[in-house]
Design an enzyme around this catalytic site. Structure first.
Site, PDB file in Angstrom:
ATOM      1  N   HIS A   1       0.784  -1.175  -0.061  1.00 29.52           N
ATOM      2  CA  HIS A   1      -0.067   0.181  -0.090  1.00 29.52           C
ATOM      3  C   HIS A   1       0.870   1.251  -0.021  1.00 29.52           C
ATOM      4  CE1 HIS A   1      -3.803   2.212   0.175  1.00 29.52           C
ATOM      5  NE2 HIS A   1      -4.250   0.881   0.476  1.00 29.52           N
TER       6      HIS A   1
ATOM      7  N   GLU B   1      -2.483  -0.857  -6.127  1.00 33.72           N
ATOM      8  CA  GLU B   1      -2.498  -1.938  -5.635  1.00 33.72           C
ATOM      9  C   GLU B   1      -3.014  -3.480  -6.298  1.00 33.72           C
ATOM     10  OE1 GLU B   1      -4.982  -1.190  -1.952  1.00 33.72           O
ATOM     11  OE2 GLU B   1      -4.937   0.934  -3.009  1.00 33.72           O
TER      12      GLU B   1
END
Length: 394
Positions: free
Chosen positions: A214, A359
């Site tokens: 992340h 992501e």
């Protein structure tokens, strides 16, 4: 030192724990290329040592990672003028990462057991319904948020100057997930300026797993203003629309004729304030794209699935993955709500839309969407997920 529950500590009390793992702090600060003081990441959390690890190559690329949450704290590459530039958001001390009351964040983390959202915090596996920890409007986000892997201490092994292996053991029933899972995240900085990330896992009981990284990227290195000029490319003909709580509706829709179309690269600012309902619901981009690089049950991680480019620095980041989807998040909650007065690296308060996350993932809420690629892992099987981010000058 007695083990402490860091979530109950204030920043002042937490500061007393610094240098707990390495003995006395050096008289002169040891600084990374990104300007991080290594001593500010040296502590004990719940009895486990936390440190800052540095990975670097001969080209000037440096990645600093803490084993608290498996987080990338800084990522430095040279810009078009040869200037070292930190391109990821975060904090300059472990105290703020660990303070889940005042600065809860997923900055740079290795997310598990399940990245993204699961609707109503429940799913059914082999006829058994599992109730998970709800932490996002009744849904389960990133494995439980402040009690998920991003706030756990990984066991760290620095393999060499360019490779770090992090290991975590999650117990059966943790945050409601079945099975005791042993999972690793391996970060590697290659000689050709790639941040290579491999996630692997095994389980003693059938479960679900969906890991990701992340990092919040702003390739201009300027975190004082929105990153609207960052140029995004996503190799995807389709995306999964979401409801107002960011849960996929189950549809797969074409990006054609919508602001979700990044098959031709363009600046995020060109479309982020569109009247399109999906963007209005999210306050920007927070959606899953169905990657063209995933076909017939297999992802081709030799093809570029997405890229980001800054015209200011000339830095280009190309992404590769074997996963079917990529979540593009444009920092919609930064600089608003609880994040208005949070100070970060270089004492900066981040504005809204300052960054972009890319992501790799199974589609959100996939355990509840039987026709999508499933995140199940059985005993005897080996989970493998790969994402790579290659940096160059355009």
């Amino acid at each position: 030192m007695k083990a402490l529950n860091i979530s109950l500590l204030g920043l002042g009390a937490f500061a007393l724990m610094l240098s707990a793992c390495s003995g006395n702090a050096p008289q002169q600060p040891v600084l990374t290329k990104s300007g991080l003081d290594v001593a500010k990441f040296d502590t004990i959390i719940n009895g486990d040592c936390v440190k800052l690890y540095t990975l670097a190559n001969a080209n000037g690329m440096e990645v600093c990672v803490t084993n608290y949450g498996g987080r990338v704290v800084s990522l430095v590459v040279n810009d078009k003028d040869g200037k070292p530039t930190d391109v990821v958001l975060g904090f300059d001390n472990i105290a703020q990462y660990a303070d889940t009351l005042n600065s809860p964040t997923d900055y740079g983390s290795s997310v598990g057991r399940y990245a993204n959202r699961i609707k109503d915090s429940k799913f059914t596996l082999n006829g058994t319904e599992y109730q998970l920890r709800a932490n996002d409007h009744g849904n389960c986000l990133h494995g439980g948020g402040t009690t998920g892997w991003m706030h756990k201490v990984y066991k760290a092994e620095q393999v060499d100057g360019q490779t770090l292996k992090l290991t975590i053991v999650a117990q059966d029933g943790e945050n409601g997930f079945p099975g005791t899972v042993t999972a690793t995240t391996t970060y590697k900085v290659t000689d050709d300026n790639v941040l290579d990330i491999v996630w692997e896992a095994t389980t003693d009981k059938e479960t679900i797993i969906n890991q990701t990284n992340h990092n919040y990227y702003n390739l201009s290195g300027d975190f004082t203003q929105a990153g609207y000029d960052q140029v995004l490319y996503v190799n995807a003909d389709n995306f999964t629309p979401s409801d107002k709580l960011y849960i996929p509706t189950g549809e797969i829709k074409s990006v054609e004729g919508t602001p979700m179309d990044f098959r031709t690269a363009h600046a995020i600012g060109d479309s982020i304030k569109s009247e399109f309902d999906q963007i209005q619901n999210a306050g920007g981009y927070d959606h899953n794209w169905c990657l063209n690089t995933y076909k017939d049950g297999k992802g081709d991680d030799t093809q570029v699935c997405a890229s980001l480019y800054s015209p200011k620095t000339g830095i280009l980041m190309e992404m590769f993955t074997n996963e079917p989807g990529v979540q593009v998040y444009s920092g919609n909650f930064q600089g608003v709500g609880n994040e208005v007065n949070i100070h970060h690296k270089n004492n900066l308060v981040y504005p809204q839309h300052v960054s972009v996350c890319l992501e790799s993932q199974k589609y959100p809420d996939s355990p509840n969407k039987a026709n999508w690629v499933q995140p199940t892992l059985k005993p005897g099987e080996a989970y493998y997920s790969h994402a790579a981010y290659k940096f160059s000058i355009k």
